[in-house]
Design an enzyme around this catalytic site. Structure first.
Site, mmCIF file in Angstrom:
data_model
loop_
_atom_site.group_PDB
_atom_site.id
_atom_site.type_symbol
_atom_site.label_atom_id
_atom_site.label_comp_id
_atom_site.label_asym_id
_atom_site.label_seq_id
_atom_site.Cartn_x
_atom_site.Cartn_y
_atom_site.Cartn_z
ATOM 1 N N GLU A 3 0.907 -1.145 -0.064
ATOM 2 C CA GLU A 3 0.142 -0.092 0.017
ATOM 3 C C GLU A 3 0.813 1.201 -0.082
ATOM 4 O O GLU A 3 0.656 2.333 0.880
ATOM 5 C CB GLU A 3 -0.915 0.058 1.189
ATOM 6 C CG GLU A 3 -1.936 -1.172 1.060
ATOM 7 C CD GLU A 3 -3.137 -0.957 2.006
ATOM 8 O OE1 GLU A 3 -2.871 -0.034 3.232
ATOM 9 O OE2 GLU A 3 -3.764 -1.825 2.217
ATOM 10 N N GLU B 190 -3.874 -9.101 0.424
ATOM 11 C CA GLU B 190 -4.326 -8.719 1.844
ATOM 12 C C GLU B 190 -5.989 -8.491 1.765
ATOM 13 O O GLU B 190 -6.436 -7.441 0.860
ATOM 14 C CB GLU B 190 -3.710 -7.433 2.186
ATOM 15 C CG GLU B 190 -4.005 -7.099 3.923
ATOM 16 C CD GLU B 190 -3.144 -5.965 4.243
ATOM 17 O OE1 GLU B 190 -1.823 -5.668 3.774
ATOM 18 O OE2 GLU B 190 -3.851 -5.073 5.093
HETATM 19 C C1 GAL Z 1 -4.035 -2.477 5.590
HETATM 20 C C2 GAL Z 1 -2.612 -2.298 5.939
HETATM 21 C C3 GAL Z 1 -2.081 -3.042 6.953
HETATM 22 C C4 GAL Z 1 -3.031 -2.704 8.183
HETATM 23 C C5 GAL Z 1 -4.249 -2.877 7.949
HETATM 24 C C6 GAL Z 1 -5.287 -2.517 9.194
HETATM 25 O O1 GAL Z 1 -4.455 -1.386 4.655
HETATM 26 O O2 GAL Z 1 -1.900 -2.805 4.562
HETATM 27 O O3 GAL Z 1 -0.793 -2.982 6.967
HETATM 28 O O4 GAL Z 1 -2.693 -1.350 8.527
HETATM 29 O O5 GAL Z 1 -4.773 -2.360 6.963
HETATM 30 O O6 GAL Z 1 -6.520 -3.025 8.928
#
Ligand code: GAL
Length: 826
Positions: free
Chosen positions: A410, A496
Site C-alpha cells: 500500500e 491482503e
Molecule cells: C491495511 C494495511 C495493513 C494494516 C491494515 C489494518 O490497509 O496494509 O498494514 O494497516 O490495513 O486494517
C-alpha cells in the site's frame, strides 16, 4: 526433519552465537563507543533484547503505532577475546536485525550504520581486532524518531548476533545461489552459483567441490570445478548437477536437500559451507492462479507481523514454531511477511514446516504514509533501498518456501507521478538478484478508488497484488472480475483482505441489539470475508488470498487498546472462533465448532443464535438432548468452477444466503449444547459445550514438558480456570500469581486482552475469558523447573518442566557447545 552429513568434515568455518554477555544502557551517552568507556554500572543482559516490551504502557501522542510502549535510544557493549590464530582469518560480526538506525564500533573504530531495523547486516572486524587479546564492540540504537513504523517494531538488538570466522579464502557472505532450472518427474537439474572470496595477498587456485546431500545426509551427486580467484576479489563459479528421481518440496512434504560446498586450495581445505534448499517449481499463471510442482494450489494465506505478543520483537524460535503449527492445523499454507523482512529462523521454519511465503520488504518507499509523516522509511529510501533489497534477496533466495517477492505494501507511491519509476527500479533489482521469482506489490488503489493507481504502475508488476477487494461489498462482482475481463493476461493475487478477527471469547457482536452494536460491526463483517473467500475459492485465476491477520499484533491501535485484534489467533496464540471458520474451509479432517459459550446466566428461555463452523455435510444440534434440527450445505464445497450463484438450494429450506457456516436460533437453556457432524450419512464428530459452575481451580498445561538446556528453548504454559468439575469457565478473569523455581524463567505473561495494561514481565496476570499464558525459557543448567500458580479462592496448581542437557534438532539453531563455551568465558 533431520539433516545430517554422511561424512564428518572438519569445518574450517566457525559460526558462534554472539548473544551472551552484553552490557546495556537505555538512553544517550557521550563516548559510549570508546574502548575504555566506564560501563560497569550498565545492565547485564543476553540478546536478543527488546527494551520496548519492558514497558511501561503510557498513552502519548503518536504512541499508538508502537503499542504505547517506550522507544528512544539505547547502547549495547560487549567484551570478548579472540585467539591469536584468528589473525590469519576473516572475522565477521552478523546482526540479524537491530531496530533501528544502528551504528557499530569495534575497539573505537566506526564500522558503519544501518537505518532499516528489519534487515540483517554484517561487518568485517578483522582489520581492527586485537588477536590474542580483549576487544570491545559498541552498538548505538536510535529508535527515538517517532512514529517511524505503523505497528510495534520493538527497540534494540532484538534478533540474534553471530561471530563468523573463516579462512581468508572462503565462500562469500550469502555467497551461494541454488536454483532448479529443470524439473521433471524423473530428474532435476540443480544449478549452483558459488561466489568465492580471496582475502589473501596472492591469487588462489581453488578446487570447488559441490555435493548434493539428501535428507539422510547421503551424497546424491558431486561436481568439481577449478577456478583462480584474484587477490582481493570475488569470483562466481557455476555448476549444473543432474539428479535422478528428485524428491520434490511441498507444504505436505517439505523435503530439503543440502548443497555442501567445499573449497580447497592445494591440499588445504579452505571452507565448507552448507545451503539447505528444496526442489520445486512455483508458477503463477493468468488462468490457473498458482501452481506448485505443476499442480494448482490455492494459497490459504495469512499476513503476520514480526513480533509475538508478550515477548515483543525478541521472539524465541519455538514461539514461532508453535504459532506456525497452529496455523498449519488450521489449513493455512502460506504466509505473507507483512511488511518487512523476518528473522532468518522464521524463514527456516517455513522451509521445514512447509509454508509458501510471500516475502515482503517495505511498507513505505519515497512517499510518506499518514501514520509516519516524518520518520518512515522514506527518509532512507534513496540511499539504502537498493542495498536493502540486495541483502534481503541474497539472504532469502535459497529458501524453497519463498514463492514470490513483494516490494511493498500500500505504498503511497502507487498514486505519485514518480511511482512507476520507483517501482521499476525496485523490480529491476529483484529480477537482477533473483531471475527465478516474480515480484508483486500489495495495491489498495486499484478499482473504484477516487485516486487510482496508474496502469503504468500495474503493468510493471509480475503479479498484481490486490488489497481489500472485500471492501467493495455492495458490488461484489467487482471482486477481481472487471480486471480479469479487461486484462486477461494479468496474474492475480489477493495480497491482503479482512478476516473475522475480533476478541477471543467476546460475543457482544452476536447480540447486536443487546450491546448497542450496529450491524456493520457484527457478523456482517465476517460475511464480507466469507463472500470474498468463496469467490477466491471458485475462481481459478486468483492465486489465493492473505487475510489480515493470522495473529493479533501489538500497535496499530487506539488507546486504551495496545494492539490490533484482526487475528484469528490472539497474542497468546489462543484460538478465536474465526480460527475454526478457516479450519472448516481449508481442511478435510472432520471438525465441528460451536459458538457462543454456554454460560448465559440470566438468559434462560431467551432465543439466541448458535453458529457452527464445520466441514461436515450437515450437523444436528441438541440443547440438553433435544434436537434443534439439522443444517447443511447446499452446494459442492470444493473444486467447484464457474458460477456458484446458479446453484440453488436443493430443497425449500429457509436458507437464503449461501453462507459458509451453519446457524440456528435456540431458546437458551443452561446445560449442554451438542453438535453431531455427519459425512456421507454417518455421524463422525461430536462437539459439546456446557454451562459451568463458578471458578474453583487453576489448571496448567505446557506444550512441552522437556526443554533443551542452554538452547534458549521455551515452554508455553496455558493457564485455564475451571469449575469444580474442571470445565473451563469462559468468563473467568481471576488474577494469577506465578512462582518459578529451578533453571527457568518467565519471559512473558499475556492473556490476549487488547486493553490490558498489565506488564508482560513480572509474576502476575489476570486471566481473560478463562485463560492466560506464561512463556517459560530455560537457563543453562539442567534440572527441574517448577511453575506454581495461585489465586485467592482458587485451588492452586503447579507443573514441572525438565530442563534437559540435550540439544535436539528442533532447537539446533543454537549450538549448546557454543553457549557453554561462552558461559565459561563470562
Ligand atoms: C491495511 C494495511 C495493513 C494494516 C491494515 C489494518 O490497509 O496494509 O498494514 O494497516 O490495513 O486494517
Amino acid at each position: 526433519m533431520k539433516i545430517t552429513s554422511s561424512k564428518t568434515v572438519k569445518n574450517p568455518r566457525v559460526r558462534e552465537c554472539f548473544d551472551l554477555g552484553w552490557k546495556f544502557f537505555k538512553g544517550e551517552v557521550a563516548g559510549g563507543e570508546l574502548p575504555d568507556f566506564a560501563d560497569a554500572n550498565w545492565r547485564d543482559l543476553d540478546l536478543p533484547h527488546d527494551w520496548s516490551i519492558e514497558g511501561p504502557f503510557r498513552q502519548a501522542p503518536g504512541s499508538a503505532t508502537s503499542a504505547h510502549l517506550p522507544t528512544g535510544i539505547g547502547w549495547y557493549r560487549k567484551y570478548f577475546r579472540v585467539p591469536k590464530s584468528y589473525a590469519l582469518k576473516t572475522v565477521v560480526i552478523e546482526f540479524d536485525g537491530v531496530y533501528q538506525n544502528s551504528e557499530v564500533w569495534i575497539n573505537g573504530h566506526y564500522l558503519g550504520k544501518r537505518p532499516y531495523g528489519y534487515i540483517g547486516f554484517h561487518y568485517n572486524l578483522s582489520p581492527y581486532l586485537n588477536f590474542g587479546g580483549g576487544n570491545v564492540i559498541a552498538v548505538k540504537v536510535d529508535n527515538s524518531l517517532q512514529p517511524n513504523c505503523r505497528w510495534y517494531s520493538g527497540s534494540g538488538i532484538y534478533r540474534h548476533t553471530w561471530l563468523l570466522v573463516t579462512n581468508r579464502v572462503h565462500v562469500s557472505y550469502w555467497g551461494t545461489f541454488v536454483t532448479t532450472p529443470e524439473i521433471s518427474g524423473k530428474s532435476a537439474v540443480v544449478r549452483s552459483v558459488t561466489e568465492i572470496r580471496n582475502d589473501t595477498k596472492s591469487n588462489a587456485y581453488c578446487v570447488l567441490t559441490t555435493m548434493l546431500l539428501d535428507m539422510d545426509g547421503k551424497i546424491v551427486q558431486t561436481s568439481k570445478q577449478i577456478g583462480e580467484i584474484t587477490t582481493g576479489q570475488e569470483q562466481e563459479l557455476v555448476q549444473e548437477i543432474k539428479i535422478n528421481s528428485p524428491h520434490l518440496w511441498s507444504p505436505e512434504d517439505p523435503y530439503l536437500y543440502v548443497l555442501r560446498t567445499e573449497v580447497k586450495r592445494g591440499p588445504g581445505l579452505m571452507d565448507v559451507h552448507e545451503t539447505p534448499f528444496g526442489i520445486r517449481t512455483a508458477v503463477f499463471d493468468a488462468d490457473k492462479g498458482f501452481l506448485l510442482n505443476g499442480k494448482q494450489v490455492k494459497l490459504h494465506g495469512v499476513c503476520l507481523h514480526h513480533e509475538a505478543g508478550a515477548v515483543g520483537a525478541a521472539v524465541p524460535e519455538r514461539v514461532w514454531e508453535r504459532r506456525l503449527q497452529l496455523l498449519k492445523e488450521m489449513g493455512c499454507n502460506s504466509i505473507r511477511t507483512s511488511h518487512n523482512p523476518y528473522a532468518p529462523e522464521f524463514m527456516d521454519l517455513c522451509d521445514k514446516m512447509g509454508f509458501l511465503v510471500m516475502d515482503e520488504i517495505f511498507d513505505e518507499w519515497k512517499e510518506a504514509k499518514p501514520q509516519t509523516p516524518d520518520f518512515g522509511y522514506r527518509l532512507y529510501f534513496d540511499e539504502w533501498a537498493e542495498k536493502d533489497v540486495i541483502d534481503f534477496v541474497h539472504r532469502d533466495r535459497n529458501h524453497p518456501s519463498v514463492i514470490l517477492w513483494s516490494a511493498g505494501n500500500e505504498v503511497v507511491d502507487q498514486v505519485a507521478p514518480a511511482g512507476p519509476q520507483t517501482l521499476k527500479k525496485l523490480i529491476d533489482i529483484f529480477h537482477r538478484e533473483d531471475p527465478t521469482r516474480l515480484v508483486t506489490v500489495g495495491c489498495d488503489r486499484i478499482v473504484g478508488e477516487p485516486e487510482a493507481v496508474s496502469q503504468e504502475f500495474l503493468d510493471l508488476l509480475d503479479v498484481v497484488g490486490y488489497n481489500y477487494v472485500d471492501r467493495w461489498r455492495e458490488r461484489w462482482e467487482l471482486y477481481y472480475s472487471i480486471d480479469r475481463h479487461a486484462y486477461p493476461q494479468r496474474k492475480f493475487i489477493g495480497t491482503e483482505n479482512g478476516s473475522m478477527g475480533g476478541i477471543r471469547g467476546d460475543y457482544s457482536w452476536l447480540f447486536p441489539t443487546a450491546t448497542g452494536l450496529t450491524s456493520r460491526n457484527s457478523h456482517d463483517k465476517w460475511t464480507d470475508f466469507q463472500q470474498m473467500w468463496k469467490f477466491v475459492r471458485v475462481n481459478d485465476y486468483v492465486a489465493g488470498d492473505y487475510m489480515w491477520t493470522g495473529i493479533d499484533y501489538l500497535g496499530e491501535c487506539r488507546w486504551p487498546a495496545k494492539g490490533n485484534t484482526a487475528g484469528i489467533l490472539d497474542t497468546c496464540g489462543f484460538k478465536k472462533d474465526s480460527y475454526y471458520f478457516c479450519q472448516s474451509q481449508w481442511t478435510d479432517k472432520p471438525m465441528v465448532h460451536l459458538l457462543p459459550h454456554w454460560n448465559w446466566q440470566g438468559k434462560e428461555g431467551e432465543v439466541i443464535p448458535v453458529l457452527c463452523y464445520t466441514n461436515c455435510d450437515c450437523v444436528e444440534l441438541f440443547v440438553n438432548g433435544r434436537s434443534m434440527g439439522v443444517q447443511g450445505y447446499w452446494f459442492p464445497r470444493y473444486g467447484m468452477q464457474g458460477h456458484y450463484e446458479n446453484h440453488l438450494p436443493r430443497n425449500n429450506a429457509p436458507r437464503t444466503t449461501l453462507d459458509l457456516f451453519l446457524r440456528w436460533t435456540v431458546p437458551y437453556q443452561s446445560g449442554v449444547l451438542k453438535a453431531v457432524g455427519y459425512k456421507d450419512g454417518k455421524a463422525i464428530v461430536i462437539e459439546e459445550i456446557a454451562t459451568t459452575g463458578e471458578p474453583a481451580a487453576i489448571s496448567l498445561t505446557a506444550d512441552r514438558v522437556e526443554l533443551t538446556a542452554g538452547c534458549l528453548d521455551v515452554a508455553h504454559v496455558t493457564v485455564t480456570i475451571g469449575d469444580e468439575q474442571g470445565k473451563v469457565v469462559p468468563v473467568a478473569d481471576n488474577e494469577i500469581t506465578f512462582e518459578i523455581q529451578g533453571p527457568g524463567k518467565i519471559i512473558g505473561l499475556d492473556n490476549g486482552n487488547p486493553v490490558s495494561h498489565e506488564d508482560f514481565n513480572g509474576n502476575r496476570r489476570k486471566t481473560f475469558n478463562g485463560m492466560c499464558l506464561a512463556v517459560i525459557q530455560s537457563t543453562f543448567e539442567a534440572g527441574k523447573i517448577t511453575l506454581a500458580a495461585s489465586s485467592p479462592g482458587l485451588k492452586s496448581s503447579s507443573l514441572t518442566i525438565i530442563n534437559s542437557n540435550r540439544c535436539n534438532q528442533a532447537t539446533a539453531l543454537y549450538s549448546c557447545v557454543n553457549y557453554t563455551k561462552q558461559l565459561k568465558r563470562k
